[in-house]
Design a protein around this motif. Structure first.
Motif, PDB file in Angstrom:
ATOM      1  N   ARG A  19       0.819  -1.255  -0.153  1.00  0.00           N
ATOM      2  CA  ARG A  19       0.203  -0.003  -0.041  1.00  0.00           C
ATOM      3  C   ARG A  19       0.810   1.102  -0.190  1.00  0.00           C
ATOM      4  NH1 ARG A  19      -4.805  -0.723   3.440  1.00  0.00           N
ATOM      5  NH2 ARG A  19      -6.088   0.284   1.816  1.00  0.00           N
ATOM      6  N   LYS A  20       1.958   1.370   0.632  1.00  0.00           N
ATOM      7  CA  LYS A  20       2.972   2.315   0.696  1.00  0.00           C
ATOM      8  C   LYS A  20       3.488   2.587  -0.504  1.00  0.00           C
ATOM      9  CE  LYS A  20       5.348   3.260   4.591  1.00  0.00           C
ATOM     10  NZ  LYS A  20       6.157   3.158   5.930  1.00  0.00           N
ATOM     11  N   ILE A  21       4.065   1.582  -1.059  1.00  0.00           N
ATOM     12  CA  ILE A  21       4.552   1.858  -2.410  1.00  0.00           C
ATOM     13  C   ILE A  21       3.706   2.345  -3.448  1.00  0.00           C
ATOM     14  CG2 ILE A  21       5.442   0.570  -4.502  1.00  0.00           C
ATOM     15  CD1 ILE A  21       6.728  -1.410  -2.405  1.00  0.00           C
ATOM     16  N   ARG A  22       2.395   1.853  -3.606  1.00  0.00           N
ATOM     17  CA  ARG A  22       1.447   2.327  -4.234  1.00  0.00           C
ATOM     18  C   ARG A  22       1.174   3.734  -4.176  1.00  0.00           C
ATOM     19  NH1 ARG A  22      -3.728  -0.698  -3.983  1.00  0.00           N
ATOM     20  NH2 ARG A  22      -4.253   1.055  -2.375  1.00  0.00           N
ATOM     21  N   THR A  23       0.738   3.896  -3.224  1.00  0.00           N
ATOM     22  CA  THR A  23       0.554   5.535  -2.647  1.00  0.00           C
ATOM     23  C   THR A  23       1.789   6.478  -3.219  1.00  0.00           C
ATOM     24  OG1 THR A  23      -0.613   4.810  -0.756  1.00  0.00           O
ATOM     25  CG2 THR A  23      -0.006   7.086  -0.593  1.00  0.00           C
TER      26      THR A  23
ATOM     27  N   SER B 138       9.963  -0.801   3.515  1.00  0.00           N
ATOM     28  CA  SER B 138       8.952  -0.012   3.915  1.00  0.00           C
ATOM     29  C   SER B 138       9.473   1.462   4.450  1.00  0.00           C
ATOM     30  CB  SER B 138       8.183  -0.583   5.054  1.00  0.00           C
ATOM     31  OG  SER B 138       6.916  -0.001   5.216  1.00  0.00           O
ATOM     32  N   ALA B 139      10.570   1.222   5.176  1.00  0.00           N
ATOM     33  CA  ALA B 139      11.245   2.458   5.696  1.00  0.00           C
ATOM     34  C   ALA B 139      11.791   3.322   4.673  1.00  0.00           C
ATOM     35  CB  ALA B 139      12.232   2.048   6.860  1.00  0.00           C
ATOM     36  N   ASN B 140      12.259   2.739   3.478  1.00  0.00           N
ATOM     37  CA  ASN B 140      12.801   3.450   2.459  1.00  0.00           C
ATOM     38  C   ASN B 140      11.688   4.160   1.682  1.00  0.00           C
ATOM     39  OD1 ASN B 140      15.430   2.642   3.083  1.00  0.00           O
ATOM     40  ND2 ASN B 140      15.505   0.941   1.455  1.00  0.00           N
ATOM     41  N   VAL B 141      10.556   3.479   1.708  1.00  0.00           N
ATOM     42  CA  VAL B 141       9.499   4.297   1.316  1.00  0.00           C
ATOM     43  C   VAL B 141       8.723   5.433   1.848  1.00  0.00           C
ATOM     44  CG1 VAL B 141       7.197   4.127   0.412  1.00  0.00           C
ATOM     45  CG2 VAL B 141       8.537   2.095   0.194  1.00  0.00           C
TER      46      VAL B 141
END
Lengths: 151, 151
Positions: A19-23, B138-141
């Motif tokens: 979800r974070k990547i897509r956002t 996730s942290a990198n995002v």
DNA sequence: ATGATATAGTTGGCATGCTAACTAAGTCGT
DNA sequence: ACGACTTAGTTAGCATGCCAACTATATCAT
């Protein structure tokens, strides 16, 4: 029969990072007047044009009906064109306009930049291992579906 | 400066498996009269009630506005109740109805079953490694977002 | 040939998801 | 105390996403 906590942790981490990547991706492309689904379609079309709507939907794992309206708006925005197929009058072949090509190139550069930053400190070997794991899980999910909806 | 193909492969595998899991989950819960987002909210509320709408939205990584309408429908379906907070008249605390508790238990059993099947042949150690990797990414995002929208 | 079946695309109706603009209520500085 | 700012929740408007029902065309069996 308590659930294995690591499985829950994994699912949670997977859902969250996805979800974070897509956002993040969406924020970048909206800043350039696009949306995430349109960017995905452009990206795919930049690699292979003259696809039918069904083929494109299948590639992007969307329903045909979803594809229709996505393409409606992309056509309104001047990104793509629907061309008739001379062999089959039901079919419409999708091609990028020059503006669509331009935007596709922009999407590619954004994707390259984001990938570079997200994976900057990640060992490629680890990614290989992870991809293998994800694909095994993906296959298990497919089997799961087959159980419920047997052909 | 060509993009590292393994990074693309990883993103593709991640996106695909994430979407497949969500779809599989959704099929199971819709068969029981729910939807995926409602099931997620029920699951969260089963662990902790009397949350405010904002807290719940934050936990589920949704916008407040999205939460409002999701709760509207869950209230119509008799799954939850909105209770006023005596300390702060702006706040509404969310609690499960008895029917909501029942449905939450159903969701939990579906989740347990799906997890069991998806991870049946996966080594827990591999999952631990994968979770660590996903969290680093996730942290990198997160860092990526901070660059674009600095406080 | 022709009727049954299948396929490509469309439309309608609904549920999420977002951002922006709004109301009501709490908090904080002076 | 009162004005500025913040926060909780809502509403409006739009873009995806789904499923089901529909039209037009192609294919297949007989």
């Amino acid at each position: 029969m308590k659930p294995d906590p690591i499985a829950s942790d994994f699912l949670e981490a997977l859902t969250k990072v996805s979800r974070k990547i897509r956002t993040a991706f969406n924020q970048q492309v909206t800043a350039h007047g696009l949306t995430y689904p349109r960017a995905r379609a452009l990206f795919r079309l930049a690699k292979k044009q003259n696809m039918t709507q069904s083929e494109l939907a299948c590639d992007l794992e969307l329903e045909q009906a979803t594809m229709v309206r996505l393409l409606d708006r992309m056509e309104e925005n001047g990104l793509i064109e629907r061309r008739p197929d001379t062999n089959d009058r039901r079919v419409k072949l999708i091609v990028l306009t020059p503006y669509g090509e331009e935007q596709a190139a922009m999407v590619r550069s954004i994707a390259d930049r984001i990938r570079e930053q997200i994976f900057q400190d990640i060992d490629p070997d680890e990614l290989h291992v992870a991809v293998a794991l994800l694909e095994r899980i993906s296959a298990n999910v497919t089997d799961l579906e087959d159980v419920d909806v047997p052909a």
